[in-house]
Design a protein around this motif. Structure first.
Motif, PDB file in Angstrom:
ATOM      1  N   ARG A   1      -0.432   7.729  -4.789  1.00 10.10           N
ATOM      2  CA  ARG A   1      -0.811   7.938  -3.378  1.00 10.10           C
ATOM      3  C   ARG A   1      -2.163   7.148  -3.170  1.00 10.10           C
ATOM      4  O   ARG A   1      -3.053   7.240  -3.890  1.00 10.10           O
ATOM      5  CB  ARG A   1      -0.858   9.303  -2.899  1.00 10.10           C
ATOM      6  N   GLN A   2      -2.153   6.613  -2.167  1.00  8.96           N
ATOM      7  CA  GLN A   2      -3.168   5.732  -1.386  1.00  8.96           C
ATOM      8  C   GLN A   2      -3.649   4.595  -2.238  1.00  8.96           C
ATOM      9  O   GLN A   2      -5.045   4.420  -2.456  1.00  8.96           O
ATOM     10  CB  GLN A   2      -4.450   6.506  -0.908  1.00  8.96           C
ATOM     11  N   SER A   3      -2.592   4.046  -3.114  1.00 13.70           N
ATOM     12  CA  SER A   3      -3.262   2.938  -3.853  1.00 13.70           C
ATOM     13  C   SER A   3      -2.635   1.488  -3.397  1.00 13.70           C
ATOM     14  O   SER A   3      -1.651   1.985  -2.549  1.00 13.70           O
ATOM     15  CB  SER A   3      -2.601   3.133  -5.329  1.00 13.70           C
TER      16      SER A   3
ATOM     17  N   SER B   1       5.551   3.212   2.613  1.00 15.88           N
ATOM     18  CA  SER B   1       4.568   2.044   1.996  1.00 15.88           C
ATOM     19  C   SER B   1       4.455   1.005   3.013  1.00 15.88           C
ATOM     20  O   SER B   1       5.359   0.819   3.935  1.00 15.88           O
ATOM     21  CB  SER B   1       5.372   1.350   0.726  1.00 15.88           C
TER      22      SER B   1
ATOM     23  N   ARG C   1       7.661   9.290   0.687  1.00 16.50           N
ATOM     24  CA  ARG C   1       6.783   8.076   0.130  1.00 16.50           C
ATOM     25  C   ARG C   1       6.973   7.072   1.383  1.00 16.50           C
ATOM     26  O   ARG C   1       7.895   6.684   2.106  1.00 16.50           O
ATOM     27  CB  ARG C   1       7.650   7.503  -0.699  1.00 16.50           C
TER      28      ARG C   1
ATOM     29  N   ILE D   1       0.888  -1.267   0.010  1.00 14.66           N
ATOM     30  CA  ILE D   1       0.002  -0.089   0.094  1.00 14.66           C
ATOM     31  C   ILE D   1       0.842   1.267   0.076  1.00 14.66           C
ATOM     32  O   ILE D   1       1.736   1.210   0.896  1.00 14.66           O
ATOM     33  CB  ILE D   1      -0.990  -0.070   1.205  1.00 14.66           C
ATOM     34  N   SER D   2       0.659   2.078  -0.973  1.00 15.65           N
ATOM     35  CA  SER D   2       1.638   3.258  -1.062  1.00 15.65           C
ATOM     36  C   SER D   2       0.785   4.529  -0.543  1.00 15.65           C
ATOM     37  O   SER D   2      -0.094   4.806  -0.932  1.00 15.65           O
ATOM     38  CB  SER D   2       1.841   3.579  -2.606  1.00 15.65           C
ATOM     39  N   LEU D   3       1.521   4.911   0.372  1.00 13.95           N
ATOM     40  CA  LEU D   3       0.907   6.181   1.130  1.00 13.95           C
ATOM     41  C   LEU D   3       2.255   7.365   0.951  1.00 13.95           C
ATOM     42  O   LEU D   3       3.151   7.221   0.464  1.00 13.95           O
ATOM     43  CB  LEU D   3       1.200   5.949   2.568  1.00 13.95           C
ATOM     44  N   GLY D   4       1.578   8.648   1.160  1.00 14.45           N
ATOM     45  CA  GLY D   4       2.419   9.729   0.661  1.00 14.45           C
ATOM     46  C   GLY D   4       2.297  10.113  -0.545  1.00 14.45           C
ATOM     47  O   GLY D   4       1.228   9.833  -1.324  1.00 14.45           O
ATOM     48  N   GLU D   5       3.347  10.504  -1.270  1.00 16.28           N
ATOM     49  CA  GLU D   5       3.579  10.719  -2.532  1.00 16.28           C
ATOM     50  C   GLU D   5       3.379   9.571  -3.445  1.00 16.28           C
ATOM     51  O   GLU D   5       3.600   8.525  -3.372  1.00 16.28           O
ATOM     52  CB  GLU D   5       4.862  11.601  -2.974  1.00 16.28           C
ATOM     53  N   SER D   6       3.019  10.116  -4.952  1.00 18.26           N
ATOM     54  CA  SER D   6       3.060   8.917  -6.010  1.00 18.26           C
ATOM     55  C   SER D   6       4.490   8.798  -6.301  1.00 18.26           C
ATOM     56  O   SER D   6       5.095   9.857  -6.695  1.00 18.26           O
ATOM     57  CB  SER D   6       2.210   9.413  -7.012  1.00 18.26           C
TER      58      SER D   6
END
Length: 92
Positions: free
Chosen positions: A41-43, A75, A73, A16-21
């Protein structure tokens, strides 16, 4: 580049990716092929099958993503670990 230990962590890996893309780069282990995908982000992303078995992956070190300075970033990665007894003999 990261190749996961398939014997240590069998099955799919989810992140799960948090923060920036940020972009994730994949390279084939047997051919000179590359693919790059943007992790928004949030993906969430799931690495399974051929992607885990035949491709290495990394988040390239860059100061910018396109024309935008990279932000922080964060994750979360989820893996199933094989029990230690599957790899080592245990004397009792």
């Amino acid at each position: 580049m990261l190749f996961d230990c398939l014997e240590c962590f069998p099955g799919a890996v989810a992140t799960i990716s948090l923060g920036e893309s940020w972009s994730m780069l994949f390279r084939s282990d047997k051919e000179d092929r590359k693919a790059e995908y943007l992790l928004h982000r949030q993906s969430a992303a799931v690495l399974a099958g051929e992607v885990r078995e035949r491709w290495a992956h990394e988040i390239p070190k860059r100061k910018k993503e396109g024309n935008v300075l990279r932000g922080r970033r964060v994750s979360l990665t989820f893996r199933r670990a094989r029990p230690v007894t599957d790899h080592f003999e245990v004397e009792i």
